[in-house]
Design a protein around this motif. Structure first.
Motif, PDB file in Angstrom:
ATOM      1  N   ALA A 177      52.272 -20.109 -28.695  1.00 59.07           N
ATOM      2  CA  ALA A 177      51.706 -19.152 -27.737  1.00 59.07           C
ATOM      3  C   ALA A 177      51.991 -17.716 -28.175  1.00 59.07           C
ATOM      4  O   ALA A 177      53.000 -17.431 -28.826  1.00 59.07           O
ATOM      5  CB  ALA A 177      52.287 -19.391 -26.348  1.00 59.07           C
ATOM      6  N   ASP A 180      50.404 -11.379 -25.047  1.00 56.59           N
ATOM      7  CA  ASP A 180      49.525 -10.255 -25.368  1.00 56.59           C
ATOM      8  C   ASP A 180      50.117  -8.936 -24.875  1.00 56.59           C
ATOM      9  O   ASP A 180      51.178  -8.894 -24.240  1.00 56.59           O
ATOM     10  CB  ASP A 180      48.116 -10.485 -24.811  1.00 56.59           C
ATOM     11  CG  ASP A 180      48.063 -10.588 -23.294  1.00 56.59           C
ATOM     12  OD1 ASP A 180      49.017 -10.147 -22.603  1.00 56.59           O
ATOM     13  OD2 ASP A 180      47.051 -11.102 -22.775  1.00 56.59           O
ATOM     14  N   ASP A 210      42.477 -16.400 -34.832  1.00 60.94           N
ATOM     15  CA  ASP A 210      41.379 -15.924 -33.976  1.00 60.94           C
ATOM     16  C   ASP A 210      41.456 -14.428 -33.697  1.00 60.94           C
ATOM     17  O   ASP A 210      41.032 -13.961 -32.640  1.00 60.94           O
ATOM     18  CB  ASP A 210      41.345 -16.705 -32.649  1.00 60.94           C
ATOM     19  CG  ASP A 210      41.251 -18.209 -32.872  1.00 60.94           C
ATOM     20  OD1 ASP A 210      40.562 -18.614 -33.834  1.00 60.94           O
ATOM     21  OD2 ASP A 210      41.872 -18.972 -32.113  1.00 60.94           O
ATOM     22  N   ARG A 212      43.947 -12.530 -33.008  1.00 56.58           N
ATOM     23  CA  ARG A 212      44.886 -12.078 -31.981  1.00 56.58           C
ATOM     24  C   ARG A 212      45.813 -10.997 -32.510  1.00 56.58           C
ATOM     25  O   ARG A 212      46.144 -10.959 -33.685  1.00 56.58           O
ATOM     26  CB  ARG A 212      45.699 -13.259 -31.441  1.00 56.58           C
ATOM     27  CG  ARG A 212      44.894 -14.167 -30.529  1.00 56.58           C
ATOM     28  CD  ARG A 212      45.739 -15.283 -29.941  1.00 56.58           C
ATOM     29  NE  ARG A 212      44.990 -16.013 -28.924  1.00 56.58           N
ATOM     30  CZ  ARG A 212      44.097 -16.965 -29.187  1.00 56.58           C
ATOM     31  NH1 ARG A 212      43.849 -17.294 -30.441  1.00 56.58           N
ATOM     32  NH2 ARG A 212      43.457 -17.560 -28.206  1.00 56.58           N
ATOM     33  N   LYS A 315      45.181 -25.576 -28.185  1.00 59.89           N
ATOM     34  CA  LYS A 315      45.089 -25.059 -29.550  1.00 59.89           C
ATOM     35  C   LYS A 315      46.124 -23.954 -29.757  1.00 59.89           C
ATOM     36  O   LYS A 315      46.167 -22.986 -28.993  1.00 59.89           O
ATOM     37  CB  LYS A 315      43.689 -24.523 -29.822  1.00 59.89           C
ATOM     38  CG  LYS A 315      43.472 -24.089 -31.269  1.00 59.89           C
ATOM     39  CD  LYS A 315      42.013 -23.719 -31.541  1.00 59.89           C
ATOM     40  CE  LYS A 315      41.156 -24.964 -31.677  1.00 59.89           C
ATOM     41  NZ  LYS A 315      39.796 -24.623 -32.193  1.00 59.89           N
ATOM     42  N   GLU A 317      47.865 -20.645 -30.778  1.00 61.32           N
ATOM     43  CA  GLU A 317      47.340 -19.304 -31.012  1.00 61.32           C
ATOM     44  C   GLU A 317      47.981 -18.652 -32.236  1.00 61.32           C
ATOM     45  O   GLU A 317      47.473 -17.649 -32.748  1.00 61.32           O
ATOM     46  CB  GLU A 317      47.597 -18.422 -29.785  1.00 61.32           C
ATOM     47  CG  GLU A 317      46.902 -18.919 -28.531  1.00 61.32           C
ATOM     48  CD  GLU A 317      47.271 -18.133 -27.291  1.00 61.32           C
ATOM     49  OE1 GLU A 317      46.430 -18.063 -26.380  1.00 61.32           O
ATOM     50  OE2 GLU A 317      48.393 -17.576 -27.239  1.00 61.32           O
ATOM     51  N   SER A 318      49.074 -19.231 -32.697  1.00 61.02           N
ATOM     52  CA  SER A 318      49.815 -18.680 -33.826  1.00 61.02           C
ATOM     53  C   SER A 318      50.766 -19.751 -34.355  1.00 61.02           C
ATOM     54  O   SER A 318      50.768 -20.883 -33.865  1.00 61.02           O
ATOM     55  CB  SER A 318      50.590 -17.438 -33.387  1.00 61.02           C
ATOM     56  OG  SER A 318      51.284 -16.865 -34.473  1.00 61.02           O
TER      57      SER A 318
END
Length: 389
Positions: A177, A180, A210, A212, A315, A317-318
């Motif tokens: 995760a 942000d 993606d 981010r 999925k 994110e990192s």
């Protein structure tokens, strides 16, 4: 065997659950390892060449405890360019033995008996370092329905007048995760409001998917003076065995870390520091190539896990970790991990190693070759189908 009066503090440190799984696997043949948290790539050639040259150039003596100045200057330039952190290489940066030394030094420098330390759950295992110095880990749940991101309300609920330190790890091991910018700002507001010290562990800063954004909390208003940030070259440059990282923090903190370095290990290996300089200041195409492979493998593991009945996986994110939900399989995380190891010869890591909220999950690394990853997922599917038939 006589323990010769081992201190009580040592008993507060647990053996690594990851090491327990690997110890069991060492007795077996034909095992595919989805357990270890390191890149499967070799260290890039230009970094190795720099280390060879350093030996020829005589970098075989004691290094400065704070690290070579030119390495700290390269770190300062990288921090400014990539992270938005403006740090003085003379006083606010120290080269360390990986990020783990920064964790240890932070706890040693700041935790007194009874101090409470906020940690994320599931999250990386900071518990032993906290308990070593008689601190009290206080877990804040990260919920799957929230993408394993922190709910600021849960953070506020965990605070007491004994809270001393807040530990954050974004991008996150084991969940992948990413917190942000908006969430980081909420965390920063809480830290300032309650006058908290923040330890930000950022080893996976370069492994983003993606498009981010990675946000270092020290860049936010009012946070630099209350944040210690840990970085490492281990994941970005496939340099886990070189043991090089760096700490960024207020001058008073770095000075104390430097003082302790003399008593701990004298300094980071000179040759490793020269290799680190080549990594940080050199071409970055190798990082892009490795990340492209991780992105491809992320799709393989995401699709493969979600094709297994009883398993679901959001999925990542990192990072190079997936954190699948296996609750519907009907076994505990440890029982399923041990079953998959012995029945299918695949190493996975039980979620509870990362906190109580990790029960019902496994951590799988996809830092393995594509074909091997596909084979491991096929074995996991076969094993779980046998259980649920």
């Amino acid at each position: 065997m006589h323990n010769f009066g081992l201190t009580e503090r040592i008993a507060r440190v647990d053996w690594s659950g990851i090491r327990k799984m690997h110890s069991m696997a060492s007795q077996l043949d034909g095992v595919i390892n989805l357990g270890i948290g390191q890149p499967d790539f070799d260290t890039p050639v230009h970094i190795i060449d720099a280390a060879k040259q350093a030996l020829d150039d005589g970098y075989t003596r004691y290094p400065p405890a704070q690290g070579f100045l030119d390495v700290r200057q390269a770190v300062a330039e990288k921090l400014s360019r990539q992270n938005g952190i403006i740090a003085d290489p003379e006083t606010e940066i120290m080269i360390t033995v990986g990020a783990m030394q920064v964790v240890f030094n932070t706890m040693l420098n700041f935790i007194e008996p009874g101090d409470e330390v906020i940690v994320m759950d599931p999250g990386y295992d900071y518990f032993s370092q906290i308990k070593l110095f008689r601190g009290v880990p206080v877990s804040v749940p990260l919920k799957e329905e929230n993408g394993f991101r922190l709910d600021p309300a849960d953070l506020r609920a965990a605070l007491t007048d004994k809270t001393k330190l807040l530990v954050i790890n974004s991008p996150s091991n084991p969940t992948g995760a990413v917190f942000d910018r908006a969430l980081m700002q909420e965390i920063a507001d809480i830290a300032i409001e309650h006058d908290l010290l923040v330890f930000s562990d950022e080893p996976y800063e370069d492994l983003m998917f993606d498009g981010r954004e990675h946000v270092s909390i020290a860049t936010l208003d009012g946070m630099k003076e209350r944040t210690i940030t840990a970085f490492t070259l281990s994941k970005t440059y496939a340099m886990t065995g070189w043991r090089v990282g760096y700490a960024v923090g207020p001058e008073t903190v770095i000075a104390e870390m430097e003082k302790l370095m003399e008593h701990l290990v004298s300094g980071v290996t000179a040759v490793s520091q020269r290799a680190a300089l080549a990594a940080i200041a050199g071409p970055q195409g190798c990082v892009d190539e490795m990340n492209a492979a991780y992105a491809r493998r992320r799709e393989i593991i995401y699709d493969g896990l979600n094709d297994i009945k009883g398993v679901s996986c959001i999925k990542p994110e990192s990072t190079f970790y997936a954190f699948p939900n296996i609750k519907a399989v009907g076994k505990s995380s440890w029982d399923l991990a041990e079953y998959l190891l012995h029945d299918q010869r695949v190493i996975t890591i039980p979620g509870p190693i990362f906190g109580d909220q990790g029960e019902g999950y496994l951590r799988l690394s996809f830092a393995v070759e594509d074909a091997e990853l596909k084979e491991a997922i096929a074995r996991i599917k076969t094993g779980i189908e046998k259980l649920t038939a």
